[in-house]
Design an enzyme around this catalytic site. Structure first.
Site: not given
Length: 121
Positions: A22, A54, A74, A99
């Site tokens: 990954e 934004y 997290e 994900k």
């Protein structure tokens, strides 16, 4: 606070995850953000300086996603929430990190973590 700014589907490539592949290959992460803040000043003034820009927020969030890798989404969500709360006008930030290419050995549509953070009392 009942006023919100919502940014949905912000996508950037990161190298987050527990597995070495990954980190090496990277993958897309999709982020949704909901900011609670008082939008009355901006609604009255019609001036972007009176609200969260934004576009600039999106730039900062992408920098974090593309930046230093972490093991867990997290942790990534926490970093993104901290960036949202860097603007003192934001009372709470709800961040969802998706994900969609997570290394799961079964068919799935998405895996995501959502956290809500606010200012300390």
């Amino acid at each position: 606070m009942s006023d919100v700014i919502t940014l949905t589907g912000l996508t950037a490539r990161g190298r987050h995850g527990v597995y070495e592949f990954e980190r090496e290959q990277g993958q897309d992460f999709v982020v949704d953000v909901v900011l609670a803040l008082d939008l009355a000043p901006a609604a009255t003034s019609d001036d972007v300086a009176d609200t969260v820009h934004y576009g600039e927020l999106a730039d900062r969030l992408v920098e974090i996603i593309e930046g230093d890798p972490v093991n867990l989404i997290e942790t990534l969500a926490g970093r993104l929430a901290d960036a949202c709360l860097a603007d003192p006008r934001v009372g709470t930030a709800t961040v969802t990190v998706h994900k969609p290419q997570a290394p799961i050995a079964h068919a799935f549509t998405d895996v995501a973590v959502t956290l809500t953070r606010g200012r300390p009392a």
